[in-house]
Design a protein around this motif. Structure first.
Motif, PDB file in Angstrom:
ATOM      1  N   LEU A 102      -4.076   2.177   1.437  1.00 18.21           N
ATOM      2  CA  LEU A 102      -3.672   2.591   0.156  1.00 18.21           C
ATOM      3  C   LEU A 102      -4.486   3.882  -0.092  1.00 18.21           C
ATOM      4  N   VAL A 103      -5.527   4.288   0.507  1.00 20.08           N
ATOM      5  CA  VAL A 103      -6.303   5.359   0.242  1.00 20.08           C
ATOM      6  C   VAL A 103      -5.641   6.720   0.893  1.00 20.08           C
ATOM      7  N   ASP A 104      -5.355   6.114   2.235  1.00 22.91           N
ATOM      8  CA  ASP A 104      -4.533   7.352   3.053  1.00 22.91           C
ATOM      9  C   ASP A 104      -3.296   7.531   2.287  1.00 22.91           C
ATOM     10  N   VAL A 105      -2.395   6.598   2.055  1.00 24.23           N
ATOM     11  CA  VAL A 105      -1.106   7.039   1.530  1.00 24.23           C
ATOM     12  C   VAL A 105      -1.418   7.985   0.130  1.00 24.23           C
ATOM     13  N   TYR A 106      -2.218   7.040  -0.641  1.00 22.64           N
ATOM     14  CA  TYR A 106      -2.448   7.892  -2.094  1.00 22.64           C
ATOM     15  C   TYR A 106      -2.769   9.637  -1.895  1.00 22.64           C
ATOM     16  N   ARG A 107      -3.896   9.838  -1.100  1.00 18.96           N
ATOM     17  CA  ARG A 107      -4.532  10.994  -0.912  1.00 18.96           C
ATOM     18  C   ARG A 107      -3.386  11.893  -0.234  1.00 18.96           C
ATOM     19  N   THR A 108      -2.840  11.399   0.848  1.00 18.25           N
ATOM     20  CA  THR A 108      -1.931  12.314   1.637  1.00 18.25           C
ATOM     21  C   THR A 108      -0.567  12.619   0.759  1.00 18.25           C
ATOM     22  N   THR A 109      -0.199  11.698  -0.189  1.00 14.78           N
ATOM     23  CA  THR A 109       0.958  11.892  -0.874  1.00 14.78           C
ATOM     24  C   THR A 109       0.535  12.727  -2.072  1.00 14.78           C
ATOM     25  N   ARG A 110      -0.594  12.514  -2.482  1.00 15.36           N
ATOM     26  CA  ARG A 110      -0.910  13.347  -3.790  1.00 15.36           C
ATOM     27  C   ARG A 110      -1.081  14.889  -3.177  1.00 15.36           C
ATOM     28  N   GLN A 111      -1.527  15.108  -2.159  1.00 14.48           N
ATOM     29  CA  GLN A 111      -1.481  16.346  -1.764  1.00 14.48           C
ATOM     30  C   GLN A 111       0.158  16.799  -1.561  1.00 14.48           C
ATOM     31  N   ALA A 112       0.705  16.214  -0.932  1.00 15.07           N
ATOM     32  CA  ALA A 112       2.347  16.562  -0.877  1.00 15.07           C
ATOM     33  C   ALA A 112       2.822  16.826  -2.234  1.00 15.07           C
TER      34      ALA A 112
ATOM     35  N   ALA B 144       0.743  -1.182  -0.061  1.00 16.17           N
ATOM     36  CA  ALA B 144       0.005   0.058   0.038  1.00 16.17           C
ATOM     37  C   ALA B 144       0.854   1.399  -0.078  1.00 16.17           C
ATOM     38  N   SER B 145       1.907   1.215   0.676  1.00 13.63           N
ATOM     39  CA  SER B 145       2.783   2.527   0.941  1.00 13.63           C
ATOM     40  C   SER B 145       3.382   2.452  -0.525  1.00 13.63           C
ATOM     41  N   GLN B 146       3.819   1.664  -1.430  1.00 10.68           N
ATOM     42  CA  GLN B 146       4.699   1.752  -2.501  1.00 10.68           C
ATOM     43  C   GLN B 146       3.664   2.081  -3.712  1.00 10.68           C
ATOM     44  N   VAL B 147       2.656   1.648  -3.528  1.00 12.12           N
ATOM     45  CA  VAL B 147       1.718   1.790  -4.685  1.00 12.12           C
ATOM     46  C   VAL B 147       0.915   3.268  -4.658  1.00 12.12           C
TER      47      VAL B 147
ATOM     48  N   GLU C 280       4.257  -9.710  13.941  1.00 13.73           N
ATOM     49  CA  GLU C 280       3.261  -9.210  14.480  1.00 13.73           C
ATOM     50  C   GLU C 280       1.923  -9.093  13.372  1.00 13.73           C
ATOM     51  N   ILE C 281       2.365  -9.113  12.082  1.00 15.85           N
ATOM     52  CA  ILE C 281       1.362  -9.149  11.152  1.00 15.85           C
ATOM     53  C   ILE C 281       1.890 -10.248  10.264  1.00 15.85           C
ATOM     54  N   SER C 282       0.707 -11.210  10.108  1.00 18.52           N
ATOM     55  CA  SER C 282       0.834 -12.214   9.072  1.00 18.52           C
ATOM     56  C   SER C 282       0.019 -12.099   7.952  1.00 18.52           C
ATOM     57  N   GLU C 283       0.322 -12.425   7.068  1.00 18.43           N
ATOM     58  CA  GLU C 283      -0.435 -12.640   5.735  1.00 18.43           C
ATOM     59  C   GLU C 283      -1.937 -13.036   5.941  1.00 18.43           C
ATOM     60  N   GLY C 284      -2.787 -12.056   5.439  1.00 19.24           N
ATOM     61  CA  GLY C 284      -4.225 -12.317   5.641  1.00 19.24           C
ATOM     62  C   GLY C 284      -4.960 -11.907   6.719  1.00 19.24           C
ATOM     63  N   SER C 285      -4.034 -11.501   7.758  1.00 23.18           N
ATOM     64  CA  SER C 285      -4.823 -11.034   9.221  1.00 23.18           C
ATOM     65  C   SER C 285      -5.118  -9.617   8.710  1.00 23.18           C
ATOM     66  N   ASP C 286      -5.900  -9.151   9.755  1.00 20.64           N
ATOM     67  CA  ASP C 286      -6.707  -7.722   9.504  1.00 20.64           C
ATOM     68  C   ASP C 286      -5.696  -6.606   9.182  1.00 20.64           C
ATOM     69  N   ARG C 287      -4.499  -6.926   9.541  1.00 24.85           N
ATOM     70  CA  ARG C 287      -3.379  -5.512   9.395  1.00 24.85           C
ATOM     71  C   ARG C 287      -2.697  -5.714   8.052  1.00 24.85           C
ATOM     72  N   ASP C 288      -2.949  -6.824   7.541  1.00 26.64           N
ATOM     73  CA  ASP C 288      -2.209  -7.065   6.232  1.00 26.64           C
ATOM     74  C   ASP C 288      -2.603  -5.912   5.097  1.00 26.64           C
ATOM     75  N   PRO C 289      -1.756  -5.060   4.640  1.00 27.76           N
ATOM     76  CA  PRO C 289      -2.230  -4.030   3.868  1.00 27.76           C
ATOM     77  C   PRO C 289      -3.409  -4.553   2.623  1.00 27.76           C
ATOM     78  N   LEU C 290      -3.026  -5.638   2.267  1.00 28.93           N
ATOM     79  CA  LEU C 290      -3.706  -6.011   1.257  1.00 28.93           C
ATOM     80  C   LEU C 290      -5.489  -6.557   1.789  1.00 28.93           C
ATOM     81  N   VAL C 291      -5.493  -6.940   3.036  1.00 28.75           N
ATOM     82  CA  VAL C 291      -6.889  -7.048   3.449  1.00 28.75           C
ATOM     83  C   VAL C 291      -7.416  -6.002   3.861  1.00 28.75           C
TER      84      VAL C 291
END
Lengths: 319, 343
Positions: free
Chosen positions: B220-230, B57-60, B266-277
């Motif tokens: 993703l939405v947070d990263v995109y919107r904040t970065t776009r403004q920046a 999410a950060s990179q994209v 602390e975060i594994s794939e598929g868990s609720d903090r996985d950026p894809l999820v």
């Protein structure tokens, strides 16, 4: 004209011919540089192209690389070569390798100027001759002039090189010698040595601040010597050296830098591999000491007439 | 941390919806490729890899905020950034294999990305070494009044390097159009970010007189919107910005690293903090996509990655001849001789 003037004139010509040329470094703008190499250029070309920088060598070198990647032609100055080491990662791992690691899709032509060597009572940290550090890195071109007219022509050629050049200025010669310097733009080819004195008995290979010392020595003592000024230390000109060695059969290498793993070690090995059968006597080195550069005893540290003549006698005697 | 979730469902435009689906697709592609490369390394099919799982999410999100004319100094995990930017999967795989189709001729280890066609500079191994270069390029852009800004990415470990300090300071002093985007995955190999720095990374900006922002790097939405403004602000000439995008390195530092020596995941794939999820749920709740789309995108990504990997694997390795070129524009005599001796 002095060397510092000829360098200043070269920079002026480069800046006026090439709108992408840009100079940056500590105290090089308003102050004209601590040695005055950039005197007057700030006024003439403005603060955008003659850039005073904060005090950080990695900032200067890194910015210069990034400018070059974007198509400018930067000429960064590091105030003393002794101060360059914090930026060595950028020089060795970035500057020297960008062409290779990008298969020439990116490159970073730039000329990094820096005063080096002793003879101005600078002690440990304003006197070093670190040329081997750079010459050991493929991708860098290492150039050092030995006279005012060479400095101008070599600096102009360096700014036209497609690859990064470390331009080492022997600061001891900045004001100590004067000669006529041709007007206008002219080039002296990189990767080519110059025969500065001719003779049949012995070959003396040297560069930078040692060139006038060697020439004075051979002239005062009537030594029948070829004196070769390398001009470019990497990639150095082996052919001029070998041609002379095959004629004389005797070799001395003179440099200010410490002996062990200095340029003399490489040149000696190169001659041994290719022309040992021509030699009448061992290859000798007259160099700075394998010690840090001292303050009070700098003349003792530096090669001089006495030490060069001792080596000449030994070479002529063949022992 | 800025939270955009509450107020964004209403205002979303059609264009932004399409953009977010494209972003999500790039995240899935990056994740799929990442997992493929880790397993390929385990099978001995490639030599090495530095996984990016957790940073999609950060990179994209960053990549979505940039324009083609912008110049990127990335780092060695940036496959998500590169994929969204239009870098080809083939080129990325050829680089990984070091095969004869690699545009860098097999010279760099896997993960050392480059794609000049999308203004993505060649990546070094040295942490932070791209930062001062970014400032120089941004200086050139400003001086030449060129369109575009420069973006540099780096991990949290890089914020301790002298390069970070010099680049923040020089960027501020010359007021150049550069975005410093910290992909804070919270781990520098075994060293956690709370030991790396006693202050939040975004706060460091203040000391240099530039703006610092912190975003949820899993959203993703947070990263995109904040970065776009920046990015828009930088584009408008309002000076450099540092963004701290906080995510989590879900995998090892590299395929040679074993994180069980120093941490509990602390975060594994598929868990609720996985950026894809996180992103998947968010985009469904925002009605950007329906709940069937993710599965379709994932199967498509697997097909693409598997087939392209196999194709790339068939290409013969880079030739030893490539060891001798591109050292200088014109070969040195040393290299000519060494080539003559060995080839």
């Amino acid at each position: 004209m002095t060397m510092i003037k000829s360098i200043n004139q070269a920079l002026d010509l480069i800046m006026s011919d090439d709108p992408d040329a840009i100079i940056l470094g500590e105290d090089i703008g308003i102050n004209g540089g601590v040695f005055r190499a950039t005197d007057g250029l700030y006024k003439k070309y403005g603060a955008d192209r003659v850039i005073d920088t904060p005090l950080a060598e990695i900032g200067i070198v890194g910015m210069a690389i990034g400018m070059s990647v974007a198509g400018l032609h930067p000429i960064p100055e590091i105030q003393f070569q002794d101060f360059i080491y914090t930026a060595m990662d950028l020089i060795i791992n970035q500057m020297a390798k960008i062409r290779f690691r990008s298969a020439s899709q990116f490159s970073c032509p730039l000329v990094l100027r820096t005063p080096y060597g002793g003879g101005i009572k600078g002690g440990l940290y304003h006197s070093q001759s670190g040329e081997s550090y750079f010459a050991h890195t493929a991708g860098l071109t290492v150039v050092t002039p030995s006279s005012p007219s060479d400095a101008k022509g070599l600096l102009i050629s360096s700014t036209r090189s497609p690859d990064p050049v470390i331009f080492l200025e022997p600061k001891r010669l900045y004001r100590s010698i004067k000669e006529d310097v041709p007007d206008g733009v002219y080039e002296i080819p990189l990767r080519k040595a110059a025969l500065k004195h001719q003779g049949d008995d012995i070959t003396i290979v040297t560069y930078g601040s040692m060139v006038p010392v060697v020439i004075d020595t051979v002239e005062r003592n009537n030594v029948n010597a070829d004196v070769i000024d390398l001009r470019t230390l990497m990639p150095y000109d082996k052919d001029t050296i070998l041609e002379s060695v095959r004629k004389t059969g005797r070799v001395i290498i003179v440099h200010e830098a410490p002996r062990t793993l200095g340029m003399g070690a490489e040149i000696s090995a190169m001659i041994s591999e290719r022309a040992i059968e021509y030699l009448y006597s061992p290859i000798l080195r007259v160099t700075g000491l394998d010690a840090p550069f001292p303050y009070r005893n700098e003349e003792f540290y530096l090669p001089n007439e006495k030490r060069i003549m001792r080596a000449v006698k030994r070479a002529m005697e063949g022992v | 941390m800025i939270t955009v979730e509450e107020n964004m469902t209403e205002s979303i435009s059609k264009e932004e919806k399409a953009l977010l689906v494209k972003g999500y697709t790039a995240m899935v592609l990056a994740r799929t490729l990442d997992k493929k490369l880790v397993s390929a390394q385990r099978q001995g099919r490639i030599g090495f890899y530095t996984p990016m799982m957790g940073q999609e999410a950060s990179q994209v999100g960053l990549s979505m905020a940039l324009l083609p004319e912008d110049f990127v100094y990335g780092y060695y995990r940036d496959i998500g950034l590169l994929i969204y930017r239009g870098g080809s999967i083939e080129a990325l795989l050829n680089q990984t294999m070091g095969n004869s189709a690699d545009s860098a001729r097999g010279r760099q280890m896997p993960s050392h990305l480059m794609d000049k066609s999308v203004n993505f500079f060649t990546v070094p191994s040295m942490v932070g070494a791209n930062l001062t270069l970014a400032v120089g390029t941004a200086y050139a852009y400003k001086m030449r009044k060129r369109k575009g800004i420069v973006a540099a990415t780096f991990g949290d470990g890089a914020t301790s390097t002298p390069d970070f300090h010099a680049s923040m300071n020089f960027a501020s002093v010359y007021d150049v159009p550069v975005l410093f985007f910290c992909e804070n995955n919270q781990w520098a190999i075994s060293y956690p970010v709370e030991k790396q720095s006693k202050t939040d990374i975004s706060e460091k900006a203040r000391a240099y007189g530039i703006r610092g922002l912190k975003v949820d790097g899993n959203n993703l939405v947070d990263v995109y919107r904040t970065t776009r403004q920046a990015v828009e602000s930088i584009r408008a000439g309002e000076g450099p910005i540092l963004i701290n995008a906080v995510s989590y390195r879900m995998g090892p530092h590299s395929t040679s690293d074993d994180p069980s020596k120093y941490r509990k995941d602390e975060i594994s794939e598929g868990s609720d903090r996985d950026p894809l999820v996180v992103t998947e749920k968010l985009l469904i709740s925002m009605k950007v996509m329906d709940e069937h789309l993710p599965q379709a995108i994932k199967s498509q990504a697997e097909k693409i990655v598997d087939s392209k990997f196999e194709e790339s694997e068939k290409i013969p390795p880079a030739s030893p001849e490539e060891t001798f070129t591109d050292v200088y524009a014109e070969d040195s005599w040393m290299l000519q001789e060494e080539r003559g001796d060995l080839l």
